[in-house]
Design a protein around this motif. Structure first.
Motif, mmCIF file in Angstrom:
data_model
loop_
_atom_site.group_PDB
_atom_site.id
_atom_site.type_symbol
_atom_site.label_atom_id
_atom_site.label_comp_id
_atom_site.label_asym_id
_atom_site.label_seq_id
_atom_site.Cartn_x
_atom_site.Cartn_y
_atom_site.Cartn_z
ATOM 1 N N HIS A 57 0.770 -1.105 -0.104
ATOM 2 C CA HIS A 57 0.249 0.270 -0.095
ATOM 3 C C HIS A 57 0.696 1.156 0.058
ATOM 4 O O HIS A 57 1.783 1.563 1.118
ATOM 5 C CB HIS A 57 -0.897 -0.185 1.200
ATOM 6 C CG HIS A 57 -1.876 1.272 1.222
ATOM 7 N ND1 HIS A 57 -1.895 2.174 2.290
ATOM 8 C CD2 HIS A 57 -2.744 1.291 0.482
ATOM 9 C CE1 HIS A 57 -2.582 2.957 1.943
ATOM 10 N NE2 HIS A 57 -3.402 2.641 1.002
ATOM 11 N N THR A 58 0.882 2.000 -1.038
ATOM 12 C CA THR A 58 1.867 3.143 -1.236
ATOM 13 C C THR A 58 1.849 4.046 -0.334
ATOM 14 O O THR A 58 2.803 4.588 0.205
ATOM 15 C CB THR A 58 1.850 3.396 -2.867
ATOM 16 O OG1 THR A 58 1.777 2.460 -3.488
ATOM 17 C CG2 THR A 58 3.120 4.326 -3.201
ATOM 18 N N ALA A 59 0.636 4.520 0.050
ATOM 19 C CA ALA A 59 0.594 5.695 1.041
ATOM 20 C C ALA A 59 1.155 5.372 2.430
ATOM 21 O O ALA A 59 1.354 6.294 3.126
ATOM 22 C CB ALA A 59 -1.135 5.805 1.141
ATOM 23 N N THR A 60 1.049 3.976 2.449
ATOM 24 C CA THR A 60 1.733 3.632 4.095
ATOM 25 C C THR A 60 2.958 2.827 3.936
ATOM 26 O O THR A 60 3.662 2.560 5.170
ATOM 27 C CB THR A 60 0.538 2.936 4.929
ATOM 28 O OG1 THR A 60 0.289 1.959 4.289
ATOM 29 C CG2 THR A 60 -0.684 3.767 5.298
#
Lengths: 93, 224
Positions: A57-60
């Motif tokens: 999950h790129t955002a985290t």
């Protein structure tokens, strides 16, 4: 938009994720041969069917595993690395 | 003579030049510049405020929760939840072991600085400080229409009935990685934290949407 269920953040658009390649258990760092490491690092199996893959999950920057059918592109389940043992038995679905 | 007695400006927002172009009135807190108000500000129902120069700090590592508990900090029980502290500051739990503390907007809010001081003093085991004031920009969207406005920019359902007070979504807002935290301490508000390098891009996108809903950019005074 395809939805992927992140074990930490819940369902998110697939555009929020990065593919990380096939998952294989890492060889024993102390006792494995060079051939085992070469196999682990450079030679994915690339099968047609159910595959366990790394996704992030790129955002985290949260890495997890997904069981995905490479023929139908259906994602059967997603889970954390520590849960990999729970689903190892039914990889050949 | 006056320049010798004025403290130097050591910290200003990534949006400083934008604020300057709008004729913003700044206030100096310590060596930090903050926007108090803009000349055309009219107490809008929907507002966007840049809080990038306000204190915030992160802590990460498997020893983090134990150390924070020792300091009698109110802890969020699950990841992606935030807990309000008695002084109004907000502790956001971003993963199993990563936490982010946002200050309470008051000029004398000491909690992030105090925790950082204690961390430097105590060097708790397996707990690492994260310089979130340097890595992330911080904006706040306030007003009853905030959720409706965000629906065109973010795929996560942020409506109050779906996204409870204290909820956190680490997701994509206008295609930029953003941490969204709902905080109802003073009406419906969403904290938005993005990488500092994307601050101007996100600010302009958000402001365009805020304006479409009849809102405005506001300074700190509007929030207090």
């Amino acid at each position: 938009m395809k939805i992927l269920n992140c074990p930490l953040n819940g369902p998110r658009n697939i555009s929020e994720f990065t593919y990380g390649g096939e998952y294989h258990p890492m060889p024993d760092s102390m006792g494995s041969s060079q051939e085992a490491w070469v196999e682990y690092v450079f030679f994915p199996e690339n099968p047609a069917g159910m595959v366990t893959e790394w996704w992030m999950h790129t955002a985290t920057a949260f890495w997890f595993l997904a069981d995905r059918n490479t023929i139908t592109d259906e994602i059967l389940r997603t889970y954390r690395l520590q849960d990999a043992g729970k689903y190892a038995h039914d990889k050949d679905v | 003579m006056s320049s010798e007695s004025s403290p130097p400006v050591l910290r200003r927002s990534q949006l400083y030049h934008w604020h300057q172009q709008q004729g913003a009135a700044f206030a100096m807190t310590g060596s930090t510049l903050r926007v108090l108000r803009y000349p055309d500000e009219q107490a809008p129902a929907l507002s966007l405020t840049d809080l990038s120069t306000h204190p915030r700090v992160g802590f990460k590592g498997v020893g983090t929760r134990q150390w924070l508990r020792q300091l009698a900090i109110d802890m969020p029980q699950t990841p992606n939840c935030a807990a309000r502290q008695p002084d109004g500051s907000l502790l956001a739990r971003l993963s199993e072991h990563e936490h982010l503390l946002l200050d309470n907007l008051a000029a004398d809010a000491p909690l992030p600085a105090e925790l950082l001081r204690r961390w430097e003093l105590e060097q708790p085991s397996q707990c690492y400080a994260l310089p979130r004031a340097d890595s992330h920009s911080w904006m706040i969207l306030a007003g009853a229409d905030a959720a409706a406005m965000m629906s065109s920019l973010c795929a996560v359902d942020l409506r109050p009935q779906q996204f409870a007070d204290g909820s956190i979504a680490q997701t994509s807002v206008a295609r930029t990685n953003t941490i969204v935290i709902r905080d109802d301490n003073h009406g419906l508000r969403y904290h938005l934290l993005c990488d500092a390098s994307t601050a101007l891009y996100l600010w302009n996108i958000l402001l365009e949407s805020v304006t479409a809903f009849g809102g405005q950019a506001t300074g700190l005074e509007h929030l207090l």
